[in-house]
Design a protein around this motif. Structure first.
Motif, PDB file in Angstrom:
ATOM      1  N   GLN A 100     -12.068 -20.815  -3.727  1.00 46.80           N
ATOM      2  CA  GLN A 100     -13.174 -19.927  -4.054  1.00 46.80           C
ATOM      3  C   GLN A 100     -13.400 -18.904  -2.944  1.00 46.80           C
ATOM      4  N   TYR A 101     -13.344 -19.350  -1.688  1.00 47.64           N
ATOM      5  CA  TYR A 101     -13.521 -18.444  -0.555  1.00 47.64           C
ATOM      6  C   TYR A 101     -12.416 -17.394  -0.504  1.00 47.64           C
ATOM      7  N   ALA A 145     -12.800 -14.905  -3.400  1.00 45.58           N
ATOM      8  CA  ALA A 145     -13.955 -14.038  -3.178  1.00 45.58           C
ATOM      9  C   ALA A 145     -13.641 -12.969  -2.134  1.00 45.58           C
ATOM     10  N   GLU A 154     -13.500  -9.016  -2.904  1.00 44.27           N
ATOM     11  CA  GLU A 154     -14.392  -8.115  -2.170  1.00 44.27           C
ATOM     12  C   GLU A 154     -13.614  -6.954  -1.561  1.00 44.27           C
TER      13      GLU A 154
END
Length: 117
Positions: free
Chosen positions: A63-64, A67, A71
């Motif tokens: 998930q990190y 993301a 971004e």
């Protein structure tokens, strides 16, 4: 009786919220499916034994990473005046970041996508 208040008893879990039937994703506050990753880890036999925290940790790392990539790709889209994130923008975002370009150095990002622009 004056001075007495009618109070409800709480269950001791704070604010009366029930904590039963929560998924591992909800407990870890993740968007990625912990149970799906656990099933994949077990089916593909990456290890003889699997701790209960391994799929949670893997979901958090994935998930990190995603993301962060999204971004950076969104920043590239804004710089280029685009409204959508395309595979080309994801590729540019990864290659313009020193850490991610080293991590994804041997990865090919397919640039085949529908022409939306």
């Amino acid at each position: 009786m004056p001075g007495r208040r009618n109070r409800r008893r709480s269950s001791g879990h704070g604010h009366g919220h029930q904590r039963r039937n929560r998924t591992p994703d909800a407990r870890a506050e993740l968007l990625f499916s912990v149970s799906h990753l656990e099933r994949l880890l077990r089916e593909r036999h990456y290890a003889l034994r699997l701790s209960s925290s391994a799929p949670v940790f893997l979901a958090a790392v994935l998930q990190y990473l995603i993301a962060t990539v999204l971004e950076l790709a969104g920043n590239e889209a804004q710089r280029n005046g685009c409204r959508r994130i395309t595979p080309q923008l994801v590729d540019m975002a990864i290659h313009n970041n020193a850490l991610l370009s080293g991590f994804f150095g041997s990865t090919t990002i397919s640039l085949v996508a529908p022409d939306w622009e």
